[in-house]
Design an enzyme around this catalytic site. Structure first.
Site, short mmCIF file in Angstrom:
data_model
loop_
_atom_site.label_atom_id
_atom_site.label_comp_id
_atom_site.label_asym_id
_atom_site.label_seq_id
_atom_site.Cartn_x
_atom_site.Cartn_y
_atom_site.Cartn_z
N GLU A 44 39.87 66.56 9.44
CA GLU A 44 39.42 67.80 10.06
C GLU A 44 38.41 68.50 9.15
OE1 GLU A 44 41.30 72.09 11.48
OE2 GLU A 44 42.62 70.53 10.71
N ARG B 269 52.96 64.62 3.64
CA ARG B 269 54.07 65.18 4.42
C ARG B 269 54.62 64.19 5.43
NH1 ARG B 269 52.59 71.25 6.05
NH2 ARG B 269 51.12 70.15 7.37
#
Length: 184
Positions: free
Chosen positions: A106, A69
């Site tokens: 993450e 993205r």
């Protein structure tokens, strides 16, 4: 559009998708924002401002965007700044000689790569991505730019997940976040 107005608009156009890509993660879906011409244009301009001086002049030679993205946001930012765009990709996706850096996400681990000749020594770089979470992607990208001989002068992200340590990982690097998300 002022910063609070932009943040409010972004908050309304970014959807939470719980449990994606794995349980416990809340994915931030930016596709409604990308489909809105005015919203997308405002985001590109606001991100590009991170690569300008106080007089509005571009101060970067290249804009680096990370897969996937980050590509969507960084390429039009590069055009807005009159700069080149450089993709940072996942391992094995670039066809020529690369620099590679492994890092923690993450929710996992990954390796990023950049073409060895993508950034000339001394070039100034703006790093653009969609989300700043733990800061691993940003730190790895800074290492890749440095391996090419460039200097990251600023970073700009669509969203910062403030409940994660991404800003700490950025250190003293000037960092622009258009939307700060305080909770998961």
């Amino acid at each position: 559009m002022s910063d609070p107005e932009l943040a409010t608009r972004l908050g309304a156009m970014i959807r939470d998708v719980p449990g994606y890509p794995q349980p416990g993660v809340v994915f931030k879906d930016i596709t409604p924002l990308l489909a809105d011409h005015d919203g997308f244009t405002a985001v590109v301009q606001a991100l590009a401002d991170a690569g300008r001086d106080d007089a509005g002049r571009p101060v970067v030679d290249k804009v680096v965007g990370m897969e996937a993205r980050g590509f969507i946001l960084a390429a039009p930012v590069a055009l807005a700044l009159g700069a080149g765009f450089v993709p940072v990709r996942k391992a094995g996706k670039l066809p020529r000689e690369t620099h590679a850096v492994g890092y923690a996400l993450e929710y996992g681990e990954a390796t990023l790569e950049i073409h060895q000749d993508a950034i000339a020594p001394g070039e100034r770089v703006l790093v653009v991505d969609d989300v700043l979470a733990t800061g691993g992607t940003l730190a790895a990208t800074r290492q890749l730019v440095a391996a090419c001989g460039g200097t990251v002068v600023a970073a700009a992200v669509l969203m910062e997940l403030a409940f994660l340590p991404g800003r700490e990982a950025a250190g003293d690097l000037p960092l622009t976040a258009l939307l700060v998300v305080d909770g998961a």
